[in-house]
Design an enzyme around this catalytic site. Sequence first.
Site, short mmCIF file in Angstrom:
data_model
loop_
_atom_site.label_atom_id
_atom_site.label_comp_id
_atom_site.label_asym_id
_atom_site.label_seq_id
_atom_site.Cartn_x
_atom_site.Cartn_y
_atom_site.Cartn_z
N ARG A 176 -10.10 0.93 8.13
CA ARG A 176 -9.77 -0.45 8.51
C ARG A 176 -10.94 -1.14 9.19
O ARG A 176 -10.83 -2.32 9.54
CB ARG A 176 -8.61 -0.42 9.49
CG ARG A 176 -7.26 -0.58 8.83
CD ARG A 176 -6.21 -0.39 9.91
NE ARG A 176 -5.09 -1.26 9.75
CZ ARG A 176 -3.96 -0.89 9.13
NH1 ARG A 176 -3.82 0.29 8.62
NH2 ARG A 176 -2.97 -1.75 9.04
N ARG A 212 11.03 -1.69 11.59
CA ARG A 212 9.75 -1.22 12.11
C ARG A 212 9.41 -2.15 13.26
O ARG A 212 9.47 -3.37 13.11
CB ARG A 212 8.67 -1.27 11.02
CG ARG A 212 7.91 0.04 10.93
CD ARG A 212 6.92 0.05 9.82
NE ARG A 212 5.67 -0.62 10.17
CZ ARG A 212 4.62 -0.62 9.38
NH1 ARG A 212 4.66 -0.01 8.22
NH2 ARG A 212 3.52 -1.26 9.75
N ARG A 214 -1.19 -9.03 13.28
CA ARG A 214 -1.67 -8.04 12.30
C ARG A 214 -2.49 -8.74 11.22
O ARG A 214 -3.51 -8.23 10.76
CB ARG A 214 -0.49 -7.29 11.67
CG ARG A 214 0.12 -6.24 12.61
CD ARG A 214 1.56 -5.89 12.24
NE ARG A 214 1.71 -5.22 10.96
CZ ARG A 214 2.88 -5.10 10.32
NH1 ARG A 214 4.00 -5.61 10.85
NH2 ARG A 214 2.95 -4.48 9.17
N LYS A 247 0.83 -1.21 0.00
CA LYS A 247 0.00 0.00 0.00
C LYS A 247 0.87 1.26 0.00
O LYS A 247 0.64 2.18 -0.77
CB LYS A 247 -0.93 0.02 1.23
CG LYS A 247 -1.86 -1.18 1.32
CD LYS A 247 -2.81 -1.08 2.51
CE LYS A 247 -2.16 -1.15 3.89
NZ LYS A 247 -1.52 -2.45 4.21
N ARG A 297 11.85 -6.66 5.93
CA ARG A 297 11.89 -5.24 6.29
C ARG A 297 12.26 -5.07 7.77
O ARG A 297 13.01 -4.18 8.13
CB ARG A 297 10.54 -4.57 6.01
CG ARG A 297 10.60 -3.07 6.32
CD ARG A 297 9.32 -2.35 5.97
NE ARG A 297 8.21 -2.85 6.77
CZ ARG A 297 6.95 -2.48 6.58
NH1 ARG A 297 6.64 -1.65 5.61
NH2 ARG A 297 5.99 -2.97 7.34
P1 AP5 Z 1 4.67 -1.62 1.98
O1 AP5 Z 1 4.56 -0.80 0.75
O2 AP5 Z 1 5.17 -0.98 3.22
O3 AP5 Z 1 3.28 -2.34 2.27
P2 AP5 Z 1 2.06 -1.87 3.16
O4 AP5 Z 1 0.87 -2.54 2.62
O5 AP5 Z 1 2.08 -0.38 3.26
O6 AP5 Z 1 2.49 -2.57 4.54
P3 AP5 Z 1 2.46 -2.03 6.02
O7 AP5 Z 1 3.37 -2.88 6.79
O8 AP5 Z 1 2.66 -0.55 6.07
O9 AP5 Z 1 0.96 -2.37 6.36
P4 AP5 Z 1 0.14 -2.25 7.63
O10 AP5 Z 1 -1.22 -2.15 7.12
O11 AP5 Z 1 0.43 -3.33 8.60
O12 AP5 Z 1 0.75 -0.92 8.34
P5 AP5 Z 1 0.15 0.51 8.69
O13 AP5 Z 1 1.30 1.40 8.78
O14 AP5 Z 1 -0.97 0.87 7.81
O15 AP5 Z 1 5.56 -2.89 1.62
C1 AP5 Z 1 5.95 -3.82 2.63
C2 AP5 Z 1 7.35 -4.35 2.30
O16 AP5 Z 1 7.28 -5.11 1.10
C3 AP5 Z 1 8.40 -3.26 2.06
O17 AP5 Z 1 9.63 -3.68 2.57
C4 AP5 Z 1 8.41 -3.12 0.53
O18 AP5 Z 1 9.64 -2.66 0.06
C5 AP5 Z 1 8.10 -4.54 0.09
N1 AP5 Z 1 7.34 -4.59 -1.18
C6 AP5 Z 1 6.36 -3.75 -1.59
N2 AP5 Z 1 5.88 -4.12 -2.80
C7 AP5 Z 1 6.58 -5.23 -3.15
C8 AP5 Z 1 6.52 -6.10 -4.30
N3 AP5 Z 1 5.69 -5.89 -5.33
N4 AP5 Z 1 7.36 -7.17 -4.32
C9 AP5 Z 1 8.24 -7.39 -3.28
N5 AP5 Z 1 8.33 -6.61 -2.19
C10 AP5 Z 1 7.50 -5.53 -2.12
O19 AP5 Z 1 -0.43 0.25 10.16
C11 AP5 Z 1 0.42 -0.07 11.24
C12 AP5 Z 1 -0.39 -0.14 12.51
O20 AP5 Z 1 -0.91 1.16 12.81
C13 AP5 Z 1 -1.60 -1.07 12.52
O21 AP5 Z 1 -1.25 -2.38 12.86
C14 AP5 Z 1 -2.49 -0.40 13.57
O22 AP5 Z 1 -2.04 -0.73 14.85
C15 AP5 Z 1 -2.22 1.07 13.35
N6 AP5 Z 1 -3.16 1.68 12.39
C16 AP5 Z 1 -2.85 2.25 11.19
N7 AP5 Z 1 -3.95 2.70 10.57
C17 AP5 Z 1 -4.99 2.42 11.38
C18 AP5 Z 1 -6.38 2.60 11.27
N8 AP5 Z 1 -6.94 3.17 10.18
N9 AP5 Z 1 -7.17 2.16 12.30
C19 AP5 Z 1 -6.63 1.59 13.39
N10 AP5 Z 1 -5.32 1.37 13.55
C20 AP5 Z 1 -4.50 1.78 12.55
MG MG Z 2 2.21 1.00 4.85
#
Ligand code: AP5
Ligand code: MG
Length: 192
Positions: A90, A135, A146, A14, A129
């Site tokens: 979410r 992270r 997660r 994402k 990562r």
């Molecule tokens: P990346 O692009 O970072 O993927 P992502 O989907 O953004 O993954 P996240 O880890 O950020 O998702 P998340 O939903 O757990 O985290 P968030 O910050 O939203 O890619 C991931 C890795 O893969 C990278 O190393 C990248 O280089 C690699 N990659 C990408 N594309 C690739 C490809 N095509 N091939 C190979 N490798 C690739 O949320 C974190 C926490 O915050 C949650 O757990 C929750 O506690 C809280 N939170 C955030 N938003 C909310 C909300 N709306 N409501 C409640 N709690 C929330």
């Molecule tokens: Mg992300």
Amino acid sequence: MLNIVIFGAPGTGKGTQSELIVKKYGLHHISTGDILRNEIARKSSLGVLADKHISQGQLVPDELIIDMLAGVLNETADGAKGYIFDGFPRTIPQAKALDKVLSERDTAIVAVLSLKVEEQDLIRRLLKRGQESGRTDDKLEVIENRMKVYREQTDPLRDYYKRKGTLLNIPGDGTVEEVFDEIVKEIDRLSF
Ligand code: AP5
Ligand code: MG
């Protein structure tokens, strides 16, 4: 306005794809995860609270997230072409709150890009990562939680958006460039 949600399990790309979309289409990127990690780094009261949930792989409570979002939208109400919402909504209450706040601004979500990747591949990406950049929620037991939280609380939103007719399925398991090509094809097909 070109308002898009990018949707998918942890690690589906994402954040990576959002950055490319922002460059090409000039949208505001709203990543609730990035905002919360900033708050944690600043040790704000929201950050201290959010850290307790994030470090366990649990969602931060809806009220906090919805208030935070309203604040960000107010700060950026400057004639932007649109927004890309990353990691938000979410839960169903978050999705309803987003619809409400956008309709108050006479706009709406025009597309939900739903990325799909096999869970084993996601776990591999996130562990990698975790080793490289550290992270704190990229540890196996937290990643597994997660994924469980995603399946139980977030995945049902696909149905919500399917009913609204905005859900677009994107295979997320190619290279970053391949996935982006698919996204561009879908965005360029939209009329809004
Ligand atoms: P990346 O692009 O970072 O993927 P992502 O989907 O953004 O993954 P996240 O880890 O950020 O998702 P998340 O939903 O757990 O985290 P968030 O910050 O939203 O890619 C991931 C890795 O893969 C990278 O190393 C990248 O280089 C690699 N990659 C990408 N594309 C690739 C490809 N095509 N091939 C190979 N490798 C690739 O949320 C974190 C926490 O915050 C949650 O757990 C929750 O506690 C809280 N939170 C955030 N938003 C909310 C909300 N709306 N409501 C409640 N709690 C929330
Ligand atoms: Mg992300």
